[in-house]
Design a protein around this motif. Structure first.
Motif, PDB file in Angstrom:
ATOM      1  N   GLN A  81     -24.981 -32.257   6.629  1.00  0.00           N
ATOM      2  CA  GLN A  81     -24.736 -31.448   8.023  1.00  0.00           C
ATOM      3  C   GLN A  81     -23.461 -31.856   8.975  1.00  0.00           C
ATOM      4  O   GLN A  81     -22.927 -31.066   9.361  1.00  0.00           O
ATOM      5  N   VAL A  82     -23.146 -32.970   8.706  1.00  0.00           N
ATOM      6  CA  VAL A  82     -21.947 -33.505   9.309  1.00  0.00           C
ATOM      7  C   VAL A  82     -20.886 -32.709   8.524  1.00  0.00           C
ATOM      8  O   VAL A  82     -19.616 -32.037   9.134  1.00  0.00           O
ATOM      9  N   ASP A 136     -20.710 -29.181  10.019  1.00  0.00           N
ATOM     10  CA  ASP A 136     -19.972 -29.079  11.099  1.00  0.00           C
ATOM     11  C   ASP A 136     -18.580 -29.321  11.160  1.00  0.00           C
ATOM     12  O   ASP A 136     -17.751 -28.579  11.774  1.00  0.00           O
ATOM     13  N   ASP A 163     -16.941 -26.201   9.669  1.00  0.00           N
ATOM     14  CA  ASP A 163     -17.340 -24.930  10.089  1.00  0.00           C
ATOM     15  C   ASP A 163     -17.840 -23.677   9.303  1.00  0.00           C
ATOM     16  O   ASP A 163     -17.537 -22.714   9.145  1.00  0.00           O
ATOM     17  N   ARG A 178     -16.127 -16.097   9.616  1.00  0.00           N
ATOM     18  CA  ARG A 178     -16.068 -17.452   9.139  1.00  0.00           C
ATOM     19  C   ARG A 178     -16.232 -17.588   7.577  1.00  0.00           C
ATOM     20  O   ARG A 178     -16.154 -18.724   6.879  1.00  0.00           O
ATOM     21  N   PHE A 234     -32.328 -24.754   3.833  1.00  0.00           N
ATOM     22  CA  PHE A 234     -31.367 -26.323   4.022  1.00  0.00           C
ATOM     23  C   PHE A 234     -32.703 -27.262   3.452  1.00  0.00           C
ATOM     24  O   PHE A 234     -33.556 -27.389   3.750  1.00  0.00           O
ATOM     25  N   LYS A 274     -28.019 -28.451  16.443  1.00  0.00           N
ATOM     26  CA  LYS A 274     -28.037 -27.824  15.027  1.00  0.00           C
ATOM     27  C   LYS A 274     -28.264 -28.943  14.051  1.00  0.00           C
ATOM     28  O   LYS A 274     -27.962 -28.279  12.705  1.00  0.00           O
ATOM     29  N   TYR A 275     -28.636 -30.144  14.371  1.00  0.00           N
ATOM     30  CA  TYR A 275     -28.997 -31.152  13.196  1.00  0.00           C
ATOM     31  C   TYR A 275     -30.337 -31.169  13.294  1.00  0.00           C
ATOM     32  O   TYR A 275     -31.192 -31.472  14.059  1.00  0.00           O
TER      33      TYR A 275
END
Lengths: 173, 644
Positions: free
Chosen positions: A47-48, A51, A54, B13, B214, B641-642
């Motif tokens: 997740q990091v 982030d 992007d 993106r 996820f 968002k975590y």
């Protein structure tokens, strides 16, 4: 995971992202770095990284799940990968497989209880003329025989033992 | 056009290879390199350089079957159903992913092609747990249609006899049944590229590949905004909405229950598609009759609370502006964001929780209705609110999540009991043996049947903004909107452009403050000659662009009011609407909605007589008053968002 531990990890990943450039292309080198250092890519790490670059965490998970050398669960300190493709098969990989399972006491796809060894299959290590071949972490062993399996495993154990001993000495000093 | 690159492409993106790209169109078609001639099945045509074989074939009137291709999405070329033979090439080529750059000859129906397609379909079926009778997509399934088209009469490569995966029913909105998934990746492209939410992705490799979330968590535990766009684009029944029709039937059959239906503007513009009529055929009044025949006790119009939303949200905006500009209150969050779209609300809760105070505290029309039904309506008709079952017909799967939010119980009961989608209502109507298009017309029930054109256009992107502007302009200037815009049609905010920015200059001389707002603001002098800056975005990918711009202090941060809709096209393209969807279908639905608006006598929310009545006898403290706040406003949850 502790909050302080998380903060340290995020900071480390941030530096890593800066080093590789904060874009999608930095994903694989970052994952390889994390895999080398922590032996797996944790959910939090994914997740990091997402982030920082992007992208979405699920995209990172997708990449981690695609490559056999990346994993989201911790594996053993030594990952033994036995080649199962045709040349090694003809050279007698079945015998080696049985020996490995017997010596380590685990079937393929599992990790020993002490967290030392993980046994996996690999597809062609490029050592077709010298089969059966296997890989222990980054080291390749060719022409492996049943007797040699025992030696390889002992060698790993000894290395780890020595390694651990040195670390303890360092701490004492 | 030329090599003009739109803002969408630059800021996307997604990796360049996955972006949806229009073929580069040369300014002069006859210039060298501008066009290429192709021969498809013996028919010669000229197409712009870079056109795909599939597009060229469609122009030439040659049909090529597709599965993973979708007009809204980037090209993937994964299913191979659209393979064709290109003369001079050894292997078959996927026509959706082959840009034509030189003159070629294409054959689409040779023996080799037919055989390959048949084998591909057989292989897809070998992994598809098809239980067609019991599937929601029976007769509307692209795989089933392909199997029929290619005359599949036996399973060459086998057929799963037992389901392999557990069905994920954790979400209030979306049900995932991966036994039916054929790995076309339309949902992935929808979620990552089209909506930029990123719930689904292909995990694993080779025959172990599966589409999942996820860490393979249940849908309720990951960051899903419930927009349901994946459902609209799934070719099979692998993704579907959480269907409460059994519970609704049970409530109808229970004589002690008073079952109320409210219908949103978008389903009525689309439900005809479920009955074989072309897109954009409105069946509003036929649907009312059908609903009564199904057994609903009352049929109301959600547009009524859409009008109420405009009053509450408009007042909130004027108050925010007053506080910020006149009282100099630095804590007031501007621009104000709309809060009607539950998908957008969950999106901002996850991705931009620091901006939650920008979100209007006004509830969505559905939830306002729920709160009023079990209070005002119950009192008026002497019905115990516990006996009322409130059902909402919505074009939306996220509304199912919204009505299950724990904070949506301001009436003392669950404000809305069930959210139905357009597709589910069509199923109920068919189940009741009703031929919807043949129904006689009937009107909505009183008192919540009176609506205005402003409520109707909530269904299209820009509609909330247009309604709010009609209202705010009249209240502030004291003049008719028609003096500024013909027929009160505020055209600049309409259309399907992803992001629209409009400036509305206010005149130097403004009107008096109307009675309803007198306790809140003394006069409008502070707005004289000001320019109202507004923006409209639809689809969360566009919403994200605006949010990033605001974060960076760009020109959207100077806006006063921004409308956000989670679904492309607004509610009319919602995740609960009939399948399939495409830009043309959405445009047809929008046309129906704007036609209904112009047919209304009253087209401005504040002129709705029932709105005036409800502020007179129930919400007596006026818009933004204590009671209105308790029933019509809500608060939001910063989610982040975590996930752990």
């Amino acid at each position: 995971m502790l909050v302080t531990e998380r903060e340290r990890l995020s900071e480390e990943l941030r530096e890593l992202a800066e080093a590789y450039g904060r874009q999608r292309t930095a994903l694989l080198p970052m994952l390889q770095h994390v895999q080398r250092k922590y032996n797996h890519v944790s959910a939090y790490t994914m997740q990091v990284i997402a982030d920082l670059l992007d992208i979405h965490p699920v995209e990172v998970h997708s990449v981690v799940s695609f490559y056999a050398f990346l994993g989201d669960k911790p594996r053993g300190r030594f990952i033994v990968r036995l080649c199962r493709t045709i040349s090694c098969d003809l050279a007698g990989k079945d015998r080696i497989a049985r020996q490995l399972e017997n010596d380590l006491g685990i079937p393929f796809g599992q990790t020993t209880g002490d967290g030392m060894f993980t046994l996996e299959w690999a597809n062609c290590l490029g050592m077709c003329d010298r089969g059966p071949a296997l890989l222990v972490n980054d080291r390749v062993y060719t022409g492996v025989t049943a007797e040699k399996v025992h030696e390889i495993i002992e060698e790993c154990r000894a290395e780890f033992g020595l390694h651990a001993l040195r670390k303890k000495e360092e701490q004492r000093a | 056009m030329g090599n003009h690159v739109t803002a969408n492409q630059v800021q996307s993106r997604a990796p360049r290879s996955q972006q949806r790209q229009a073929p580069p169109v040369s300014p002069a078609p006859d210039a060298i390199g501008g066009t290429v001639s192709v021969e498809i099945d013996g028919k010669s045509i000229k197409v712009p350089f870079g056109t795909t074989i599939l597009e060229a074939a469609r122009q030439a009137g040659v049909r090529i079957p597709t599965l993973c291709y979708h007009e809204d999405l980037c090209v993937a070329g994964v299913c191979r159903v659209c393979v064709v033979e290109v003369e001079g090439m050894r292997t078959l080529q996927a026509s959706c992913a082959y840009p034509i750059t030189q003159p070629i000859k294409i054959n689409t129906h040779t023996r080799k092609v037919r055989q390959a397609r048949r084998h591909i379909i057989d292989l897809l079926l070998a992994n598809h747990y098809g239980e067609c009778y019991a599937c929601g997509r029976n007769n509307n399934c692209e795989l089933q249609a392909l199997a029929k088209e290619y005359g599949v009469d036996f399973f060459r490569f086998g057929h799963p006899e037992k389901p392999r995966f557990e069905i994920d029913r954790s979400s209030h909105s979306v049900v995932r049944d991966m036994n039916k998934c054929v790995l076309c990746r339309r949902c992935i492209r929808t979620c990552i590229d089209f909506q930029e939410v990123g719930v689904l992705e292909a995990i694993g490799r080779g025959d172990q590949t599966r589409v999942t979330t996820f860490l393979e968590k249940p849908l309720a535990e990951v960051i899903c905004i419930n927009c349901g766009q994946c459902i609209n684009r799934c070719p099979t029944g692998a993704l579907r909405a959480n269907d409460p029709t059994d519970e609704v039937w049970a409530a109808i059959d229970d004589p002690t229950k008073h079952v109320i239906m409210q219908t949103a503007p978008s389903p009525r513009a689309a439900i005809a598609e479920c009955f074989g009529l072309p897109a954009g055929t409105p069946l509003t009044f036929e649907m009312n009759t059908a609903l009564r025949r199904c057994g609903f006790d009352k049929v109301f119009d959600t547009n009524f609370t859409a009008d109420l939303t405009i009053i509450e949200e408009g007042t909130e905006l004027l108050l925010r502006l007053y506080k910020a500009l006149v009282l100099g209150d630095k804590t007031v969050a501007l621009p104000q964001f709309t809060s009607c779209s539950p998908g957008w609300v969950k999106f901002i809760e996850h991705f931009y929780p620091e901006y939650l105070d920008h979100l209007s505290s006004a509830k969505s029309p559905q939830q306002m209705f729920g709160a009023l039904i079990k209070t005002y309506y119950a009192e008026l008709n002497n019905i115990d609110p516990k006996d009322i079952v409130s059902v909402a017909l919505m074009p939306c799967s996220a509304k199912k999540f919204e009505c299950n939010r724990p904070e949506m119980c301001d009436s003392g009961y669950k404000d809305i009991d069930y959210g139905l989608t357009t597709r589910e209502l069509a199923k109920m109507i068919s189940e009741a043996g009703i031929d919807l298009p043949a129904m006689p017309k009937s009107d909505f029930d009183d008192p919540f049947g009176t609506a205005t054109g402003s409520g109707v256009i909530f269904g299209a992107t820009g509609g909330v903004m247009e309604s709010a502007l009609r209202c705010v302009i009249e209240i502030v200037t004291g003049k008719k909107v028609e003096e500024f815009y013909d027929h009160a049609d505020i055209i600049p905010v309409r259309g399907f452009e992803g992001i629209r920015y409009v400036e509305i200059p206010l005149p130097e001389k403004l009107g008096p403050v109307i009675d309803l707002l007198k306790p809140l603001v003394p006069n409008w002098d502070w707005l004289a000659g000001a320019t109202l800056k507004v923006a409209v975005a639809h689809g969360t990918a566009n919403a994200r662009k605006i949010m990033e711009d605001i974060k960076a202090g760009g020109h959207f941060s100077e806006c006063h009011f921004i409308e956000f809709m989670a679904c492309p096209g607004g509610c009319l393209g919602g995740g609960g609407q009939p399948i399939p969807t495409s830009p043309e279908i959405r445009a047809a639905r929008a046309k129906a909605i704007y036609a209904e608006d112009s047919a209304y006598q009253v087209r401005k929310s504040h002129e709705n007589p029932v709105i005036q009545r409800i502020y007179g006898e129930f919400l007596t403290e006026g818009p933004g008053g204590h009671k209105a706040h308790k029933l019509l406003h809500t608060h939001y949850t910063p989610r982040g968002k975590y996930i752990s």
